[in-house]
Design a protein around this motif. Structure first.
Motif, PDB file in Angstrom:
ATOM      1  N   ARG A  33     -11.947  20.515  45.217  1.00  0.00           N
ATOM      2  CA  ARG A  33     -10.653  20.712  44.555  1.00  0.00           C
ATOM      3  C   ARG A  33     -10.782  20.535  43.045  1.00  0.00           C
ATOM      4  O   ARG A  33     -10.274  21.339  42.261  1.00  0.00           O
ATOM      5  CB  ARG A  33      -9.608  19.737  45.104  1.00  0.00           C
ATOM      6  CG  ARG A  33      -8.229  19.920  44.483  1.00  0.00           C
ATOM      7  CD  ARG A  33      -7.268  18.826  44.894  1.00  0.00           C
ATOM      8  NE  ARG A  33      -7.712  17.503  44.551  1.00  0.00           N
ATOM      9  CZ  ARG A  33      -7.618  16.957  43.331  1.00  0.00           C
ATOM     10  NH1 ARG A  33      -7.119  17.668  42.332  1.00  0.00           N
ATOM     11  NH2 ARG A  33      -8.028  15.738  43.097  1.00  0.00           N
ATOM     12  N   GLN A  37     -10.284  23.474  40.251  1.00  0.00           N
ATOM     13  CA  GLN A  37      -9.257  23.233  39.235  1.00  0.00           C
ATOM     14  C   GLN A  37      -9.792  23.478  37.826  1.00  0.00           C
ATOM     15  O   GLN A  37      -9.089  24.013  36.971  1.00  0.00           O
ATOM     16  CB  GLN A  37      -8.773  21.788  39.372  1.00  0.00           C
ATOM     17  CG  GLN A  37      -7.687  21.388  38.424  1.00  0.00           C
ATOM     18  CD  GLN A  37      -7.313  19.925  38.611  1.00  0.00           C
ATOM     19  OE1 GLN A  37      -8.180  19.084  38.858  1.00  0.00           O
ATOM     20  NE2 GLN A  37      -6.038  19.628  38.499  1.00  0.00           N
ATOM     21  N   ALA A  41      -7.726  27.800  38.994  1.00  0.00           N
ATOM     22  CA  ALA A  41      -7.462  28.512  40.241  1.00  0.00           C
ATOM     23  C   ALA A  41      -5.977  28.752  40.501  1.00  0.00           C
ATOM     24  O   ALA A  41      -5.611  29.771  41.074  1.00  0.00           O
ATOM     25  CB  ALA A  41      -8.062  27.749  41.421  1.00  0.00           C
ATOM     26  N   THR A  42      -5.119  27.850  40.093  1.00  0.00           N
ATOM     27  CA  THR A  42      -3.691  27.997  40.364  1.00  0.00           C
ATOM     28  C   THR A  42      -2.930  28.193  39.054  1.00  0.00           C
ATOM     29  O   THR A  42      -3.449  27.876  37.975  1.00  0.00           O
ATOM     30  CB  THR A  42      -3.134  26.738  41.071  1.00  0.00           C
ATOM     31  OG1 THR A  42      -3.175  25.634  40.142  1.00  0.00           O
ATOM     32  CG2 THR A  42      -3.923  26.400  42.329  1.00  0.00           C
ATOM     33  N   PRO A  43      -1.690  28.686  39.137  1.00  0.00           N
ATOM     34  CA  PRO A  43      -0.890  28.818  37.905  1.00  0.00           C
ATOM     35  C   PRO A  43      -0.749  27.479  37.170  1.00  0.00           C
ATOM     36  O   PRO A  43      -0.786  27.441  35.941  1.00  0.00           O
ATOM     37  CB  PRO A  43       0.465  29.314  38.414  1.00  0.00           C
ATOM     38  CG  PRO A  43       0.134  30.054  39.672  1.00  0.00           C
ATOM     39  CD  PRO A  43      -0.998  29.277  40.299  1.00  0.00           C
ATOM     40  N   GLU A  44      -0.612  26.391  37.909  1.00  0.00           N
ATOM     41  CA  GLU A  44      -0.502  25.066  37.283  1.00  0.00           C
ATOM     42  C   GLU A  44      -1.790  24.717  36.524  1.00  0.00           C
ATOM     43  O   GLU A  44      -1.741  24.210  35.401  1.00  0.00           O
ATOM     44  CB  GLU A  44      -0.227  24.013  38.343  1.00  0.00           C
ATOM     45  CG  GLU A  44      -0.083  22.610  37.784  1.00  0.00           C
ATOM     46  CD  GLU A  44       0.150  21.576  38.867  1.00  0.00           C
ATOM     47  OE1 GLU A  44       0.231  20.395  38.498  1.00  0.00           O
ATOM     48  OE2 GLU A  44       0.235  21.936  40.050  1.00  0.00           O
ATOM     49  N   ASP A  45      -2.942  25.012  37.128  1.00  0.00           N
ATOM     50  CA  ASP A  45      -4.222  24.751  36.462  1.00  0.00           C
ATOM     51  C   ASP A  45      -4.335  25.564  35.177  1.00  0.00           C
ATOM     52  O   ASP A  45      -4.759  25.053  34.139  1.00  0.00           O
ATOM     53  CB  ASP A  45      -5.401  25.108  37.371  1.00  0.00           C
ATOM     54  CG  ASP A  45      -5.464  24.265  38.624  1.00  0.00           C
ATOM     55  OD1 ASP A  45      -4.921  23.136  38.630  1.00  0.00           O
ATOM     56  OD2 ASP A  45      -6.051  24.752  39.613  1.00  0.00           O
ATOM     57  N   ARG A  46      -3.958  26.851  35.252  1.00  0.00           N
ATOM     58  CA  ARG A  46      -4.046  27.706  34.068  1.00  0.00           C
ATOM     59  C   ARG A  46      -3.100  27.242  32.976  1.00  0.00           C
ATOM     60  O   ARG A  46      -3.429  27.291  31.796  1.00  0.00           O
ATOM     61  CB  ARG A  46      -3.780  29.159  34.451  1.00  0.00           C
ATOM     62  CG  ARG A  46      -4.912  29.748  35.283  1.00  0.00           C
ATOM     63  CD  ARG A  46      -4.745  31.217  35.523  1.00  0.00           C
ATOM     64  NE  ARG A  46      -3.641  31.572  36.387  1.00  0.00           N
ATOM     65  CZ  ARG A  46      -3.684  31.584  37.711  1.00  0.00           C
ATOM     66  NH1 ARG A  46      -4.794  31.261  38.342  1.00  0.00           N
ATOM     67  NH2 ARG A  46      -2.632  31.930  38.412  1.00  0.00           N
TER      68      ARG A  46
END
Length: 89
Positions: A33, A37, A41-46
Protein backbone atom coordinates in the motif's frame (compact mmCIF):
# COMPACT_ATOMS: atom_id res chain seq x y z
CA UNK A 1 10.07 10.36 -13.43
CA UNK A 2 10.01 6.73 -14.56
CA UNK A 3 13.71 6.13 -14.65
CA UNK A 4 15.24 2.67 -14.42
CA UNK A 5 15.15 2.62 -10.60
CA UNK A 6 11.49 3.73 -10.68
CA UNK A 7 10.59 0.77 -12.88
CA UNK A 8 12.60 -1.57 -10.65
CA UNK A 9 10.72 -0.27 -7.61
CA UNK A 10 7.37 -0.82 -9.35
CA UNK A 11 8.39 -4.29 -10.52
CA UNK A 12 9.36 -5.26 -6.98
CA UNK A 13 6.02 -3.89 -5.79
CA UNK A 14 4.14 -5.90 -8.43
CA UNK A 15 5.98 -9.07 -7.40
CA UNK A 16 5.13 -8.45 -3.75
CA UNK A 17 1.48 -7.90 -4.72
CA UNK A 18 1.41 -11.08 -6.80
CA UNK A 19 3.00 -13.13 -4.03
CA UNK A 20 0.57 -11.70 -1.50
CA UNK A 21 -2.51 -12.66 -3.53
CA UNK A 22 -1.32 -16.03 -4.81
CA UNK A 23 -0.20 -17.31 -1.41
CA UNK A 24 -2.84 -15.64 0.75
CA UNK A 25 -0.05 -14.26 2.92
CA UNK A 26 -0.90 -10.62 3.61
CA UNK A 27 2.02 -9.64 5.86
CA UNK A 28 3.33 -7.36 3.10
CA UNK A 29 0.00 -5.60 2.48
CA UNK A 30 1.00 -2.42 4.34
CA UNK A 31 4.29 -2.20 2.42
CA UNK A 32 2.51 -2.72 -0.91
CA UNK A 33 0.00 0.00 0.00
CA UNK A 34 2.78 2.45 0.87
CA UNK A 35 4.72 1.66 -2.30
CA UNK A 36 1.64 2.13 -4.52
CA UNK A 37 0.78 5.36 -2.70
CA UNK A 38 4.21 6.81 -3.55
CA UNK A 39 3.33 6.65 -7.24
CA UNK A 40 -0.06 8.36 -6.93
CA UNK A 41 -2.40 5.40 -7.39
CA UNK A 42 -5.55 7.12 -6.13
CA UNK A 43 -6.96 10.63 -6.62
CA UNK A 44 -6.16 11.32 -2.94
CA UNK A 45 -2.53 10.24 -3.45
CA UNK A 46 -2.20 12.45 -6.53
CA UNK A 47 -3.69 15.39 -4.65
CA UNK A 48 -1.22 14.91 -1.80
CA UNK A 49 1.65 14.67 -4.30
CA UNK A 50 0.27 17.71 -6.19
CA UNK A 51 0.15 15.70 -9.42
CA UNK A 52 -2.33 16.69 -12.11
CA UNK A 53 -3.41 14.24 -14.78
CA UNK A 54 -4.26 15.82 -18.13
CA UNK A 55 -7.30 14.55 -19.98
CA UNK A 56 -6.67 16.00 -23.42
CA UNK A 57 -4.10 15.09 -26.02
CA UNK A 58 -1.75 17.68 -27.53
CA UNK A 59 -2.64 18.92 -30.97
CA UNK A 60 -1.05 16.77 -33.68
CA UNK A 61 0.79 19.67 -35.33
CA UNK A 62 2.49 20.84 -32.14
CA UNK A 63 6.23 20.08 -31.94
CA UNK A 64 7.24 17.69 -29.15
CA UNK A 65 9.20 20.37 -27.29
CA UNK A 66 6.07 22.52 -27.06
CA UNK A 67 3.98 19.54 -25.89
CA UNK A 68 6.20 19.22 -22.83
CA UNK A 69 7.68 15.91 -23.99
CA UNK A 70 11.38 15.76 -23.28
CA UNK A 71 13.70 12.79 -23.32
CA UNK A 72 10.90 10.31 -23.83
CA UNK A 73 11.86 6.75 -24.66
CA UNK A 74 8.44 6.06 -26.19
CA UNK A 75 8.31 5.97 -29.97
CA UNK A 76 5.18 6.97 -31.82
CA UNK A 77 3.96 4.41 -34.34
CA UNK A 78 2.70 5.89 -37.60
CA UNK A 79 -0.69 4.58 -38.85
CA UNK A 80 0.85 2.47 -41.66
CA UNK A 81 3.23 0.67 -39.30
CA UNK A 82 0.49 0.28 -36.69
CA UNK A 83 -1.67 -1.50 -39.30
CA UNK A 84 1.22 -3.85 -40.22
CA UNK A 85 1.90 -4.68 -36.58
CA UNK A 86 -1.80 -5.36 -35.99
CA UNK A 87 -1.83 -7.67 -39.02
CA UNK A 88 -4.20 -5.47 -40.99
CA UNK A 89 -1.93 -4.46 -43.80
Amino acid sequence: MMTGPDWDFLLDTALMHHHMWTTGSFEQAAEVRLRVQKFGATPEDRSRLRVEIGTGLPESGTPRAQQGVTGSNVTSIDPERRARVAGQG
